[in-house]
Design a protein around this motif. Structure first.
Motif, short mmCIF file in Angstrom:
data_model
loop_
_atom_site.label_atom_id
_atom_site.label_comp_id
_atom_site.label_asym_id
_atom_site.label_seq_id
_atom_site.Cartn_x
_atom_site.Cartn_y
_atom_site.Cartn_z
N HIS A 41 2.59 5.07 1.09
CA HIS A 41 2.73 5.97 1.71
C HIS A 41 1.01 6.74 1.80
O HIS A 41 0.62 7.38 2.87
CB HIS A 41 3.60 6.32 1.98
CG HIS A 41 4.56 5.32 2.66
ND1 HIS A 41 6.35 5.60 2.10
CD2 HIS A 41 4.65 4.29 3.09
CE1 HIS A 41 6.78 4.76 2.80
NE2 HIS A 41 5.87 3.64 3.05
N HIS A 51 6.22 2.58 -0.41
CA HIS A 51 5.44 1.54 0.17
C HIS A 51 5.80 0.97 1.09
O HIS A 51 6.66 0.78 1.29
CB HIS A 51 4.74 0.75 -1.50
CG HIS A 51 3.65 0.90 -2.07
ND1 HIS A 51 4.33 1.69 -3.27
CD2 HIS A 51 2.97 1.07 -3.31
CE1 HIS A 51 4.37 2.12 -4.13
NE2 HIS A 51 2.56 1.48 -4.23
N THR A 52 4.10 0.46 2.03
CA THR A 52 5.03 -0.32 3.22
C THR A 52 3.91 -1.99 2.86
O THR A 52 2.97 -1.86 2.17
CB THR A 52 4.32 0.10 4.39
OG1 THR A 52 4.11 1.34 5.19
CG2 THR A 52 3.96 -0.81 5.37
N ILE A 109 1.03 -1.10 -0.21
CA ILE A 109 -0.21 -0.10 0.03
C ILE A 109 1.00 1.39 -0.21
O ILE A 109 1.46 1.23 0.51
CB ILE A 109 -0.70 -0.03 1.43
CG1 ILE A 109 -1.36 -1.40 1.45
CG2 ILE A 109 -1.74 0.92 1.06
CD1 ILE A 109 -2.95 -1.79 0.01
N HIS A 168 -3.44 3.40 4.17
CA HIS A 168 -2.64 2.91 4.54
C HIS A 168 -2.49 3.69 6.13
O HIS A 168 -2.21 2.96 6.92
CB HIS A 168 -0.92 4.05 3.45
CG HIS A 168 0.39 3.60 4.57
ND1 HIS A 168 1.23 4.28 5.76
CD2 HIS A 168 1.79 2.60 4.11
CE1 HIS A 168 2.34 4.34 5.88
NE2 HIS A 168 1.77 2.44 5.01
#
Length: 313
Positions: free
Chosen positions: A48, A124-125, A46, A53
């Motif tokens: 940031h 992204h994470t 997802i 997120h």
């Protein structure tokens, strides 16, 4: 870097949902996969910048909704090209809560996940979630793939997607064309398949004397000599509507915005003697005019009209 490498990878199309306090939020995603079977875990990537997120980070929970080819493509645009900060993405969408998480009903099914780990990247994470419950709906269509979304629905990726590629980079990619080459005289027919009963217009041999090959040409070379019809392009997601005018009350089927977000691309000028020419593919002779005369043959090499290619000046 050749971005075609990334196009060769396989993805699904999903909508990841969560809760931002008491408000349901969600976003379209294609980077999701099962990591382990026992215990069952799923990873999602997802951006940031997405409110989803923030919601997952703070709640520690998310739901993965799996789209099928029968799912409304408007879900992809509605959840992918707009922000939950600005609009209620769930308005007008069939959904309900499962254990406090919003799940979409026009899907193949859903999986509820509790975040147990995460990995950070520059943009992204990647959240790793332990699956705590699942459910399926009675959809018989196959799961939607990223390739299906692009080639059949003809959708694009939002800038926050892990797979986003800038349009200018795509425009520079070579295009693969199929050609059939006559092994007797070298004549080339372009098309996915030879027409039924086809014979070489130069030497008269049948299709058994043709060899199929794929060639790469520039995107500019692959463009037809002239386009036809007026197009309206959505400035939010890139969806293209073809027609002289947008229908009254029209909204984009991908991202849901109204007609005011569409830009008109006028049709090219009609063929006239002044802007159209026909080029002999055998000898290069050029005939100028809107149409070739009936029964026309090249005055230089004698081939018929079928050997001429139409182009705009």
């Amino acid at each position: 870097m050749d971005v075609r490498f990334f196009f060769s990878m396989s993805y699904g199309v999903y909508i990841v949902t969560s809760m931002n306090g008491e408000t349901p939020v969600g976003c379209t995603a294609n980077s999701a996969m099962q990591i382990t079977a026992e215990p069952a875990t799923i990873a999602v990537s997802i951006n940031h910048e997405n409110l989803t997120h923030k919601a997952i980070s703070e709640s520690g929970m998310f739901a993965l909704n799996v789209l099928s080819e029968a799912s409304d493509p408007g879900l992809i645009g509605g959840f992918g090209f707009r922000s939950s900060r600005d609009v209620d993405k769930f308005a007008g969408v069939a959904w309900h809560y499962e254990q406090g998480l919003p799940v979409l009903e026009d899907t193949m099914g859903w999986g509820l996940c509790k975040v147990i780990d995460k990995m950070e990247t520059e943009t992204h994470t990647v959240f790793l979630g332990k699956v705590i419950d699942t459910g399926v709906f009675a959809q018989t269509a196959p799961a939607m793939t990223y390739e299906y979304y692009h080639k059949v629905i003809k959708g694009s990726s939002p800038k926050t997607a892990p797979t986003y590629v800038a349009p200018e980079a795509v425009a520079e990619l070579p295009v693969t064309k199929t050609q059939w080459v006559c092994t007797v005289c070298g004549y080339i027919y372009e098309g996915d398949q030879l027409p039924a009963g086809f014979t070489c217009p130069l030497c008269g041999v049948g299709p058994e004397f043709f060899e199929k090959k794929s060639v790469e040409v520039s995107a500019e070379e692959a463009k037809p000599a002239s386009a036809s019809g007026t197009k309206w392009v959505c400035t939010v997601c890139g969806y293209v509507y073809e027609g002289d005018e947008l229908p009254e009350g029209y909204t984009c089927p991908l991202c849901g915005v109204g007609a005011e977000f569409f830009e008109k691309q006028a049709a090219p000028a009609a063929d006239t003697d002044e802007n159209t020419e026909w080029v002999c593919s055998v000898c290069g002779y050029v005939y100028e005019g809107a149409q070739l005369p009936e029964g026309y043959t090249c005055p230089l090499c004698g081939v018929g009209a079928e050997q001429f290619e139409k182009r705009s000046k």
